[in-house]
Design a protein around this motif. Structure first.
Motif, mmCIF file in Angstrom:
data_model
loop_
_atom_site.group_PDB
_atom_site.id
_atom_site.type_symbol
_atom_site.label_atom_id
_atom_site.label_comp_id
_atom_site.label_asym_id
_atom_site.label_seq_id
_atom_site.Cartn_x
_atom_site.Cartn_y
_atom_site.Cartn_z
ATOM 1 N N SER A 147 0.830 -1.199 0.000
ATOM 2 C CA SER A 147 0.000 0.000 0.000
ATOM 3 C C SER A 147 0.865 1.249 0.000
ATOM 4 C CB SER A 147 -0.919 0.006 1.216
ATOM 5 O OG SER A 147 -0.152 -0.041 2.417
ATOM 6 N N ILE A 201 -6.431 -0.567 10.749
ATOM 7 C CA ILE A 201 -7.542 -1.074 9.939
ATOM 8 C C ILE A 201 -8.604 -1.496 10.935
ATOM 9 C CG2 ILE A 201 -8.318 -2.925 8.404
ATOM 10 C CD1 ILE A 201 -5.616 -2.864 7.053
ATOM 11 N N GLU A 217 -16.931 6.233 8.699
ATOM 12 C CA GLU A 217 -16.078 5.592 7.710
ATOM 13 C C GLU A 217 -15.080 4.666 8.413
ATOM 14 O OE1 GLU A 217 -16.054 5.743 4.288
ATOM 15 O OE2 GLU A 217 -17.981 6.742 4.586
ATOM 16 N N LEU A 246 -8.691 2.810 7.463
ATOM 17 C CA LEU A 246 -8.019 1.853 6.574
ATOM 18 C C LEU A 246 -6.664 2.390 6.112
ATOM 19 C CD1 LEU A 246 -11.113 0.943 4.351
ATOM 20 C CD2 LEU A 246 -10.204 -0.402 6.243
ATOM 21 N N ASN A 247 -5.922 3.012 7.020
ATOM 22 C CA ASN A 247 -4.688 3.676 6.615
ATOM 23 C C ASN A 247 -3.421 2.938 7.045
ATOM 24 O OD1 ASN A 247 -4.985 4.187 9.346
ATOM 25 N ND2 ASN A 247 -4.336 6.333 9.224
ATOM 26 N N TRP A 289 -8.060 -10.217 3.151
ATOM 27 C CA TRP A 289 -8.737 -9.014 2.657
ATOM 28 C C TRP A 289 -9.658 -9.340 1.480
ATOM 29 C CZ3 TRP A 289 -8.805 -4.127 4.543
ATOM 30 C CH2 TRP A 289 -9.341 -3.129 3.721
ATOM 31 N N ASP A 300 -12.636 -6.806 0.895
ATOM 32 C CA ASP A 300 -12.898 -5.417 0.522
ATOM 33 C C ASP A 300 -12.877 -4.583 1.795
ATOM 34 O OD1 ASP A 300 -15.547 -5.432 1.751
ATOM 35 O OD2 ASP A 300 -16.307 -6.414 -0.043
ATOM 36 N N ASP A 301 -13.195 -3.285 1.674
ATOM 37 C CA ASP A 301 -13.067 -2.366 2.809
ATOM 38 C C ASP A 301 -13.893 -2.777 4.025
ATOM 39 O OD1 ASP A 301 -11.444 -0.907 1.179
ATOM 40 O OD2 ASP A 301 -12.736 0.871 1.053
ATOM 41 N N HIS A 302 -14.968 -3.532 3.809
ATOM 42 C CA HIS A 302 -15.854 -3.894 4.911
ATOM 43 C C HIS A 302 -15.839 -5.383 5.229
ATOM 44 C CE1 HIS A 302 -17.457 0.122 3.871
ATOM 45 N NE2 HIS A 302 -17.830 0.158 5.137
ATOM 46 N N TRP A 344 -12.926 -8.307 5.985
ATOM 47 C CA TRP A 344 -11.530 -8.672 6.139
ATOM 48 C C TRP A 344 -11.323 -9.332 7.503
ATOM 49 C CZ3 TRP A 344 -10.401 -5.909 10.430
ATOM 50 C CH2 TRP A 344 -11.006 -4.646 10.593
#
Length: 208
Positions: free
Chosen positions: A17, A41, A54, A57-58, A93, A95-97, A99
């Motif tokens: 990333s 995360i 939100e 996720l950094n 992983w 997706d963003d939601h 994992w």
């Protein structure tokens, strides 16, 4: 690091990333990373759903898509703990939601711990056990359409941490490493003794 890399012991390419955060030593097979300050995360399960919160996720990740079928993926994880929730992580992983994280994490009481987190829309948070030291072996396995998390103090005898389903079986999962420092100014993490096999884990609870 370039846009993609090979890690000794893994049969698939991984992408970072943040390229500057990661180093792969091919001679020793060690992956090192510096977690950024205030990185994580997580999707707080206690957030007000009306607030449209939100996810955070950094955190630095190094991920790739493993071969299809069953697998076992393990590594020894060493963390230069400094602040609460500093962690080195094996990460699944979708997706963003969706994992899963298997973490070697520093507790607010100053104790290294094995911790697992699974997100299905929002995340949960489950402590497993305290580790007397600053390294531990972690393992992620795929067994059919399910996943298992295990941890070990010696890399030989494994304790089951979690067995769960996650994501749509038609969606490829990414797999790899993560480092985080949610409350601190960053921390160093090293992953070594990295192994991947396509052999199915035959028993979740017999220590193998």
């Amino acid at each position: 690091m370039t846009d993609s890399c090979r890690v000794p012991g893994l049969p698939f390419v991984l992408s970072p990333s943040t390229k500057e955060a990661w180093t792969v030593d091919e001679a020793s097979g060690t992956v090192t990373v510096t977690a950024a300050a205030r990185s994580d995360i997580f999707i707080d399960p206690g957030a007000d759903p009306r607030s449209d919160a939100e996810p955070v996720l950094n955190a630095a990740t190094l991920l790739g898509v493993p071969p299809e079928g069953d697998f076992r993926f393990s590594a020894r994880v060493a963390v230069d703990f400094a602040s609460a929730f500093d962690a080195g992580v094996l990460l699944l992983w979708f997706d963003d939601h969706h994992w899963g994280k298997l973490c070697f994490e520093y507790s607010p009481d100053g104790e290294p711990m094995v911790v697992s987190v699974v997100a299905r829309g929002v995340a949960d948070d489950a402590n497993a056990f305290v580790v007397d030291g600053r390294e531990v072996w972690l393992r992620v396995s795929r067994i059919g359409h399910a996943f298992a998390f295990h941890a070990s103090l010696d890399g030989t005898t494994w304790r089951m941490i979690r067995y769960f389903a996650l994501g749509d079986s038609s969606t490829p999962v990414s797999l790899g490493f993560e480092a985080q420092s949610p409350t601190g100014d960053g921390c160093g993490v090293a992953f070594d003794d990295i192994h991947f096999t396509g052999e199915r884990l035959s028993d979740l609870r017999d220590g193998s």
